[in-house]
Design an enzyme around this catalytic site. Sequence first.
Site, PDB file in Angstrom:
ATOM      1  N   SER A  92       0.854  -1.191   0.000  1.00 46.78           N
ATOM      2  CA  SER A  92       0.000   0.000   0.000  1.00 46.78           C
ATOM      3  C   SER A  92       0.887   1.237   0.000  1.00 46.78           C
ATOM      4  CB  SER A  92      -0.868  -0.009   1.255  1.00 46.78           C
ATOM      5  OG  SER A  92      -1.371   1.281   1.508  1.00 46.78           O
ATOM      6  N   TYR A 109      -2.174  -0.086  10.595  1.00 46.67           N
ATOM      7  CA  TYR A 109      -2.372  -0.582   9.225  1.00 46.67           C
ATOM      8  C   TYR A 109      -1.124  -0.292   8.394  1.00 46.67           C
ATOM      9  CZ  TYR A 109      -4.080  -1.013   4.459  1.00 46.67           C
ATOM     10  OH  TYR A 109      -4.226  -1.375   3.138  1.00 46.67           O
TER      11      TYR A 109
END
Length: 262
Positions: free
Chosen positions: A140, A153
């Site tokens: 990501s 995250y």
Amino acid sequence: MAKQTVVITGAAAGIGRATALEFARAGYLVGAFDIDETGLADLAREIRAGGGEVSTGLLDVTDAEQWDARLAEFAEVASHRLDILVNNAGVLYSGRFEEIPLAEHQRMLDINVGGVVIGSRAAFPYLQATPGSQLVNLCSASAIYGQPELATYGATKFAVRGLTEALELEWRRHRIRVLAVWPLFVNTAMTGNLDMRSADSLGIKLTAADVAKVVVKATRRSHRMLAKVHYPVGRQAGAMMVASRFSPTWLIREINRRISHT
Ligand SMILES: NC(=O)c1ccc[n+]([C@@H]2O[C@H](COP(=O)([O-])OP(=O)(O)OC[C@H]3O[C@@H](n4cnc5c(N)ncnc54)[C@H](O)[C@@H]3O)[C@@H](O)[C@H]2O)c1
């Protein structure tokens, strides 16, 4: 020659589902695994209606025994070849670090990092036995610089980045190619109730199909020759990756501070 095969985790929805459909259209036998049985059945219907081949199974990526069982079952229908494993399953809980329940921090660590470690290890013998095999991890853009309101995250995606880079070097001796795909925000259920200001600043511009196309393209034979490790998805993630390489850290930090309004 037996059909090329791909196993995708978290395939019942979002990026995993779009990637399963894209690989099926490209002629692969798809092993689609998830904890969501209904979503898998719906995916299987769509793949078969389009003339594709799919085998589905319930898999919680944090469960090593389930990994072993699902991969062994898939090997039976896939003539014992595993060309590509896509470690896609992931969860996100955003918000102020101290306000996120501890169980949610733990869940992100278990699924986003633990799932990739267990899955890559379980799939290793199948990948090793299949010439030209590849391991794709969903990373990501939050692994470029730590993101406020996305601390754990983002940390899990930094871990995925590290695992990818290490295995890319380590598994050369086994001729297994390892790469990571880096989207910024994608319009899926995951971003449906994001609680963070950088998503408001940057917008959610990518679709799951955009990411799926990059995954399939990155694993094509022509791309293997270039041996890239990291594949950003979309112009924003691409620009952020380039900027992070060529800008001083203080500037990257300041940009991230402004984007996140901290
Ligand atoms: N959506 C984004 O903005 C974005 C951006 C960058 C990276 N990613 C990454 O892409 C991947 C897919 O995200 P998405 O947006 O499609 O999410 P999503 O929430 O739309 O879908 C995730 C899928 O994973 C499954 N799943 C959840 N826990 C699981 C478990 N323990 N075992 C197996 N399956 C499980 C869910 O059932 C669901 O089908 C994730 O790794 C995510 O971190 C997403």
